[in-house]
Enzyme design. Structure first.
Site, mmCIF file in Angstrom:
data_model
loop_
_atom_site.group_PDB
_atom_site.id
_atom_site.type_symbol
_atom_site.label_atom_id
_atom_site.label_comp_id
_atom_site.label_asym_id
_atom_site.label_seq_id
_atom_site.Cartn_x
_atom_site.Cartn_y
_atom_site.Cartn_z
ATOM 1 N N THR A 1 2.046 10.080 -1.899
ATOM 2 C CA THR A 1 1.450 10.958 -0.898
ATOM 3 C C THR A 1 2.243 10.941 0.403
ATOM 4 O O THR A 1 1.998 11.750 1.293
ATOM 5 C CB THR A 1 -0.022 10.521 -0.654
ATOM 6 O OG1 THR A 1 -0.663 10.427 -1.926
ATOM 7 C CG2 THR A 1 -0.784 11.504 0.182
ATOM 8 N N HIS B 1 -1.215 0.549 -4.743
ATOM 9 C CA HIS B 1 -0.500 -0.230 -3.714
ATOM 10 C C HIS B 1 -0.474 -1.707 -4.086
ATOM 11 O O HIS B 1 -0.747 -2.552 -3.245
ATOM 12 C CB HIS B 1 -1.209 -0.101 -2.358
ATOM 13 C CG HIS B 1 -1.243 1.281 -1.783
ATOM 14 N ND1 HIS B 1 -2.079 1.638 -0.744
ATOM 15 C CD2 HIS B 1 -0.532 2.382 -2.088
ATOM 16 C CE1 HIS B 1 -1.879 2.915 -0.437
ATOM 17 N NE2 HIS B 1 -0.949 3.394 -1.246
#
Ligand code: FAD
Length: 516
Positions: free
Chosen positions: A125, A442
């Protein structure tokens, strides 16, 4: 040359995501005489290699690029990523961990990877917030300068989407609710994004999303090698334990080869970097441990009519909302707001709501609040000597769970996101949605860096693995802190630090006549 591979390089980089790309670029810029080559298990998707797939204009070509990133089980012509036997499915461009995703605890049901030139960095993103307070790795002395350099390599700007429709209104409302007593720089603001606006002849803006091609710059045209569809199976070491090269397998024809290297950098994501070290017999106690996936909650709102009325549509002619673009940022703050808030505006409601009118771009706002995980040694990815994954590497087995502290943090995050949503408008859902473990994409901590070799870290501040001269690791796995913010900016910063250190040392040894 052995087939399509060089016999020897100075530095072999494993993995072509943002971390591997930052190593290659920094090595080349600081010591252009070094022979550097990047080895990547996945295919090239784009020209230039490692471009973000969002820059592929044709939807069918973009879909093909996403499927080509989804590992050996993906079907080239399918509309979606491959599903697991129990129906789990990854995000486009990613594929999920196999049946070892929950070997203990809840595991990571949607733990994912990407296999392509560019790695997840061709699908991300592009949100690049700076870490704050306890998120920062406090023993990296030049962290701020390294973060500056990471922003340069990734092409980060806070302005590319700052004037997106209604974004100013969103920041005004959030700021009024959340900015009191926050230090300058940590108030509600446009999200720093690895995106640039390219203005064409008509004055209209086209967005270019940074993939690892941006990080690489032009180094592939200046001698840095790229070897796609190449699985690195092992890091090779000499009798003294120092690195001497890598063993690779050409995925196109199955042939094996060895490439000698003075330094090997493993930047193969937070799940597969420990896998390659394990497969190579490098197994420090902390390897794969302290696995950290940021728990995440979501809530969507529609901006009230009076807010829409105060922001005429035609003020934003030529700007656009992108369904997955981070627009506004509520920074992590240890004392007031220990969450990372990512606020994304949308063209349409994420939840079908036929009762609501079709809306103008930006009227719906999706809030995502990331928590810092209560990091524990026992949350880990371990590897099975007797079973293999789809690439023939030791199969990952994930032991992972949330603690009582995590439950408290999640409850606080739900309260905080609800308050933020109410400051903006009318929440669409009754309550915040808690995402399954692995959703953050992440993953951190599995090859964490430390000040000393005390058994709780895998590598030093440059990424060099304790006790294995010449073996470096890179990627989100290095981050030892309980972060809530997106990790890639920090990861690229740490890669720059490691690469500068190696460039200096190798260049010095080369000048001194050490041609080993
Ligand atoms: P990767 O990009 O995963 O690259 C690792 C590479 O190593 C892969 O290409 C893989 O194929 C290769 N590899 C693995 N094993 C081997 C082997 N044995 N031999 C050869 N090659 C190997 N992060 C943010 O900071 N901000 C965001 O907004 C954000 N949004 C995201 C949205 C999505 C949809 C996704 C998928 C990710 C997002 N991320 C975001 C995460 C971000 O993409 C990662 O943090 C980043 O890509 C990590 O970089 P890396 O180089 O360490 O790993």
């Amino acid at each position: 040359m052995t087939g399509r591979y060089p016999d020897a390089v100075d530095v072999a980089v494993v993995g072509s995501g943002p971390a591997g790309a930052a190593w290659a670029r920094t090595l080349h810029e600081n010591a252009p005489q070094l022979r550097v080559a990047v080895f990547e298990v996945g295919p090239v998707l784009s020209d230039p290699p490692g471009d973000h797939v969002k820059n592929i204009a044709d939807p069918r070509a973009r879909r093909r690029a996403q499927r080509a990133s989804e590992g050996p089980a993906a079907e080239a012509d399918a509309d979606q990523p491959p599903a697991s036997a129990d129906g789990r499915r990854g995000r486009p461009g990613t594929f999920l961990l196999g049946d070892g995703f929950a070997a203990g605890g809840t595991g990571l049901p949607v733990g994912a990877m990407s296999s392509n030139v560019g790695g997840m960095g061709a699908h991300w993103t592009c949100a690049c917030p700076r870490p704050g307070g306890t998120e920062r790795v406090d023993f990296v002395e030049d962290l701020d300068e390294l973060l500056d350099e990471a922003e340069r390599l990734l092409g980060v700007s806070a302005q590319a989407l700052a004037d997106a429709p209604l974004a100013g209104q969103v920041r005004r409302l959030l700021g009024a609710a959340l900015d009191a007593d926050r230090p300058a720089g940590r108030r509600v603001q446009p999200m720093p994004l690895a995106v640039r606006r390219e203005v064409d002849g008509t004055g209209a803006g086209r967005l270019h999303w940074s993939g690892p091609s941006v990080v690489l710059g032009d180094v592939l045209d200046h001698g840095v090698g790229l070897h796609p569809e190449t699985l690195v199976e092992r890091v090779l070491r000499d009798d003294g334990g120092a690195v001497r090269g890598i063993a690779v397998r050409d995925r196109r024809d199955g042939t094996a080869a060895e490439v000698a290297a003075r330094v090997v950098v493993v930047a193969a994501d937070a799940l597969r970097t420990p896998q390659l070290l394990f497969a190579s017999g490098v197994r420090p106690r902390a390897l794969g441990r302290y696995l950290n996936d940021q728990p995440q909650v979501l809530l969507a709102v529609r901006l009230p009519d009076e807010v829409l009325a105060g922001d005429p549509v035609d003020e934003h002619a030529g700007t656009a909302i992108d369904g997955s673009s981070g627009v506004s940022w509520v920074p992590f703050d240890d004392d007031r707001h220990p969450f990372h808030g990512q606020v994304m505006q949308m063209d349409a409601s994420p939840v079908p709501r036929p009762d609501l009118p079709a809306d103008r771009p930006g009227a719906y706002v999706g809030l995502g609040w990331f928590c810092a995980k209560d990091v524990r040694e026992q949350d880990r990815v371990e590897f099975d000597e007797s079973a293999t994954d789809d690439y023939g590497m030791p199969a990952p087995r994930v032991h992972y769970g949330l603690t009582a502290v995590d439950a408290e943090r999640l409850a606080a995050a739900k309260a905080a996101i609800t308050a933020a949503a109410r400051a903006l408008g009318r929440p669409i859902d009754d309550a915040p949605i808690e995402l399954p473990a692995g959703s953050s994409l992440h993953y951190q901590g599995t090859t964490r860096m430390g000040r000393t070799d005390d058994g709780t870290s895998v590598c030093d501040v440059n990424g060099e693995v304790w006790g294995v001269p010449g073996l470096f690791v890179a990627g989100n796995g290095l981050i030892p802190t309980e972060t809530a913010c997106n990790p890639t900016l920090t990861t690229v910063a740490l890669a720059v630090g490691g690469a500068r250190h190696v460039a200096k040392n190798l260049a010095h040894r080369t000048e001194g006549g050490d041609g080993s």
